[in-house]
Design an enzyme around this catalytic site. Structure first.
Site: not given
Ligand code: THU
Length: 129
Positions: A54, A92, A43, A56, A95, A45
């Protein structure tokens, strides 16, 4: 080590590279491709929160950008094997929609600390054009 375990190890390793100064929630993903290679992602940000992406999707988009066809995916959050609640380990919804587009129908999704699901189990009746 079998293929699934290798994919999970790659996802766990990728989580270490996460850029997540806002959530401090490290996620890694790894995609098994049609040529046998594994492509990973984490991920990433941003201070403008909505621009974050994310793990994935980073892994899947990287595979596509390298001209490969993704076949299966593993995902892991930093302490997935131990303390996290089940819901925090699941991919999520956004994704799941991207997985539907880029993985085969019956693709296996390996979720660290949870188990293996098919894409159809994760996203039944997903949106399609
Ligand atoms: N996140 C992912 O990388 N994958 C997911 O399926 C759910 C959330 C990340 C996004 C963000 O950087 C952090 O987790 C918190 O939401």
């Amino acid at each position: 080590m079998n293929n699934v375990e290798q994919l999970l190890v790659s996802a766990r390793h990728a989580a270490k590279a996460a850029h997540c100064p806002y959530s401090n929630f490290h996620v890694g993903a790894a995609v098994l491709c049609d040529d046998g290679s594994m492509i990973s992602g984490c991920n990433v940000e941003n201070a403008s929160y909505g621009l974050s992406i994310c793990a994935e999707r980073v892994a899947l988009f990287s595979a596509i950008a390298q001209g490969k066809r993704p076949l299966a995916l593993a995902v892991s959050c930093a302490d997935a094997q131990t303390s996290r609640e089940r819901g925090t380990k699941m991919p999520c919804g956004a994704c799941r929609q991207v997985m539907q587009e880029l993985l085969p129908n019956n693709a296996k999704i390996h979720i660290d600390g949870v188990g293996t699901r098919t894409l159809n189990q994760l996203l039944p009746e997903g949106f399609q054009l």
